[in-house]
Each structure stands twice: as structure tokens, then as C-alpha cells.
Design a protein around this motif. Sequence first.
Motif, short mmCIF file in Angstrom:
data_model
loop_
_atom_site.label_atom_id
_atom_site.label_comp_id
_atom_site.label_asym_id
_atom_site.label_seq_id
_atom_site.Cartn_x
_atom_site.Cartn_y
_atom_site.Cartn_z
N LYS A 161 55.47 36.80 30.07
CA LYS A 161 54.74 37.21 31.28
C LYS A 161 54.85 38.73 31.36
O LYS A 161 55.54 39.27 32.20
CB LYS A 161 55.36 36.57 32.51
CG LYS A 161 55.29 35.07 32.50
CD LYS A 161 56.04 34.47 33.65
CE LYS A 161 56.02 32.97 33.51
NZ LYS A 161 57.09 32.30 34.19
N SER A 162 54.16 39.41 30.47
CA SER A 162 54.38 40.84 30.34
C SER A 162 53.52 41.72 31.24
O SER A 162 53.87 42.85 31.48
CB SER A 162 54.16 41.25 28.88
OG SER A 162 52.83 40.99 28.49
N ARG A 163 52.40 41.21 31.72
CA ARG A 163 51.54 42.06 32.55
C ARG A 163 50.69 41.19 33.48
O ARG A 163 50.47 40.02 33.19
CB ARG A 163 50.66 42.92 31.66
CG ARG A 163 49.75 42.15 30.74
CD ARG A 163 49.05 43.08 29.73
NE ARG A 163 48.25 42.32 28.80
CZ ARG A 163 48.69 41.71 27.71
NH1 ARG A 163 49.95 41.75 27.39
NH2 ARG A 163 47.87 41.05 26.92
N TYR A 203 48.02 38.26 32.53
CA TYR A 203 48.33 37.76 31.20
C TYR A 203 48.84 36.33 31.30
O TYR A 203 49.71 36.02 32.09
CB TYR A 203 49.40 38.64 30.53
CG TYR A 203 49.93 38.09 29.23
CD1 TYR A 203 49.20 38.22 28.06
CD2 TYR A 203 51.16 37.43 29.18
CE1 TYR A 203 49.69 37.72 26.86
CE2 TYR A 203 51.65 36.94 28.00
CZ TYR A 203 50.92 37.08 26.84
OH TYR A 203 51.40 36.58 25.66
N THR A 204 48.28 35.47 30.51
CA THR A 204 48.74 34.09 30.46
C THR A 204 49.37 33.87 29.10
O THR A 204 48.68 33.91 28.08
CB THR A 204 47.57 33.11 30.66
OG1 THR A 204 46.94 33.41 31.90
CG2 THR A 204 48.05 31.68 30.64
N GLY A 205 50.66 33.64 29.08
CA GLY A 205 51.37 33.40 27.84
C GLY A 205 51.25 31.94 27.41
O GLY A 205 50.54 31.16 28.03
#
Length: 149
Positions: free
Chosen positions: A49-51, A54-56
Motif C-alpha cells: 500500500k505504497s501510495r 494504488y491497489t496491491g
Amino acid sequence: MATIEGLDRLTRKLHRLAECTPQPTLARHGEKNMLRVERVAKQRCPVGKSRPGYTGGRLRNSIGTQAVEADDGVEIRTGTNVDYGPFVEYGTGRRGAEAGVDHPDDYNYGPKPGTAPRPFLRPAWDEEKVNVVQGLAKDLQKTVREAVR
């Protein structure tokens, strides 16, 4: 001279057993039981979940199980084809090397600080291996019983 009664019947049943348990049957049993490892690995797999927005989940969604022909039969493999999967599993750099996670002999951590490992595949196997072996034994026993009827 001793005689063995029922030898012809036993021979017929053994031939039927060999015919009833081809490689695809064994592979199907193996895949079915290794799905336990796949399920646990997906539960343990970290999702980034970096930004915002964004969907990991690419790594988790890539985990699968398949039967692969080998020289001496069939191998059942559970793993990922995502190129960064080993970096997540074993870590990188000094942090990875210092963590003491079992890794392949040819795995190179590198000299940078790196990232700590977040194992998901090996712990899934460790958690489920007894169930996999017991399930496979049960399935094979059932196949043998059906073949010798």
C-alpha cells in the motif's frame, strides 16, 4: 510343492491398479492437496500500500499450484512467477542476510541495506505439510481400494 490360492486374482488386481493410477491421477491428487499450501500462502502474502489509489495484490494473486512433468514423474509446485517474489520471501541486502531465513544456496543478498524478509511460501508449507501428506495418503488409499474391487 506348495500352492498359493488366489495368485491369479491378485495378479489381475495389481494390473488393474497400475492401469487405474496413471500419472494424471497422481498429479490431480497432488494438486488438490497442495492447494492447502496455496491458500495459506495467499493469506500470509504481504500486500503493498505504497501510495494513494494504488491497489496491491499482484504477488498474492500470482500464487498458484501446478503439476509439472519431471524426469522421474510429476512434481507439484506451489509458488509465484512474479520476479520480485524471492525478494519478499528472503529479503534483500544486509537486512535480509541478517534475518537468518532459509534461502537457496545461490541467492545473493547484495551489499546495500536492503529489506527484511517477509516469508509467506515457506511458512505456508511448514504449516500445511502434514495435512498435505495425510490428504495425499488418504486419496491414494481410496484410489487403491477402488482399483482392487
